[in-house]
Design a protein around this motif. Sequence first.
Motif, PDB file in Angstrom:
ATOM      1  N   PHE A 186      -6.170  -4.268   1.980  1.00 48.68           N
ATOM      2  CA  PHE A 186      -6.062  -2.886   2.471  1.00 48.68           C
ATOM      3  C   PHE A 186      -5.940  -2.931   3.982  1.00 48.68           C
ATOM      4  CE2 PHE A 186      -7.925   0.987   4.233  1.00 48.68           C
ATOM      5  CZ  PHE A 186      -7.232   1.968   3.534  1.00 48.68           C
TER       6      PHE A 186
ATOM      7  N   ARG B 246       0.117   3.139  -5.000  1.00 49.80           N
ATOM      8  CA  ARG B 246      -0.805   2.011  -4.894  1.00 49.80           C
ATOM      9  C   ARG B 246      -1.805   2.233  -3.760  1.00 49.80           C
ATOM     10  NH1 ARG B 246       0.113  -1.216  -9.474  1.00 49.80           N
ATOM     11  NH2 ARG B 246       2.358  -1.584  -9.720  1.00 49.80           N
ATOM     12  N   SER B 247      -3.054   1.888  -4.007  1.00 49.86           N
ATOM     13  CA  SER B 247      -4.085   2.024  -2.969  1.00 49.86           C
ATOM     14  C   SER B 247      -4.255   0.743  -2.162  1.00 49.86           C
ATOM     15  CB  SER B 247      -5.421   2.416  -3.603  1.00 49.86           C
ATOM     16  OG  SER B 247      -5.790   1.488  -4.609  1.00 49.86           O
TER      17      SER B 247
ATOM     18  N   GLN C 105       0.850  -1.185   0.000  1.00 46.35           N
ATOM     19  CA  GLN C 105       0.000   0.000   0.000  1.00 46.35           C
ATOM     20  C   GLN C 105       0.891   1.243   0.000  1.00 46.35           C
ATOM     21  OE1 GLN C 105      -3.249  -0.914   2.640  1.00 46.35           O
ATOM     22  NE2 GLN C 105      -3.465   1.237   3.168  1.00 46.35           N
ATOM     23  N   GLN C 106       0.564   2.202  -0.857  1.00 44.65           N
ATOM     24  CA  GLN C 106       1.297   3.455  -0.996  1.00 44.65           C
ATOM     25  C   GLN C 106       2.636   3.303  -1.700  1.00 44.65           C
ATOM     26  OE1 GLN C 106      -0.264   6.318  -0.297  1.00 44.65           O
ATOM     27  NE2 GLN C 106      -1.980   5.030   0.344  1.00 44.65           N
TER      28      GLN C 106
END
Length: 226
Positions: free
Chosen positions: A62, A92-93, A43-44
């Motif tokens: 997530f 990236r989420s 993530q990120q």
Amino acid sequence: MKAAQLLGYDLPLFAGLTPDDLAGIPLDFTEQRLEAWQTIFDQQDDSYDLYFLLEGSLLAVFWTSEGREIVFSRFPTGAYFGELAAFDGISRSLAVVAKTPARVLAVKRDSFLQLFNNVPLLRDRITRHLVERIRSLTERNMEMTTLSVEQRVSTYLLRLAAESGQLQQGAGITNAPTHAEIAGSIGANREMVSRSISKLSKRGAIKAARQRIEILDPDALSSELV
């Protein structure tokens, strides 16, 4: 040579295409092997490649600020992922991790964008896939706000069985998700999911075992939604 090599993977996105369709497009891709629970991207992450699952099992996850894990999706073999970051160049989420040993194909962002811009059939397939994802997320949001946990578990299992072609009496879903994965996918906790699975088993709708769920009675499974 590169085009023939890429098409040789027999990926659904490229079905029906020939090396001539990809002529003139610089193709930059590499195959990667992953160990179980190895992270492909976090993530990120500031990474923008497109990936295809060649073998194994992956999860898109997530993590909330409180440390809660929400499982967004499981990928079938041949599926691609990571296209949103490839399109907009934003971090990236979600994180994607290997649930089992896996093999993936990484296509560099520039190659992906040129394929999208220059191959109409690919552009149409990718656009349709994005629309399907938007519809699916809308439906999922409605389920979380209008259905009980037991109804969400039933809906999840019905969808999982249908997607794997196992929505029939006596059919079995192999490599089934854990209760924790189901909980993360439907916005519940593991204990509530376990209770719901137990109720469905006692009702004779399913038979649950480790990494396998047998559909005993599809009608009984769907009756929970009435």
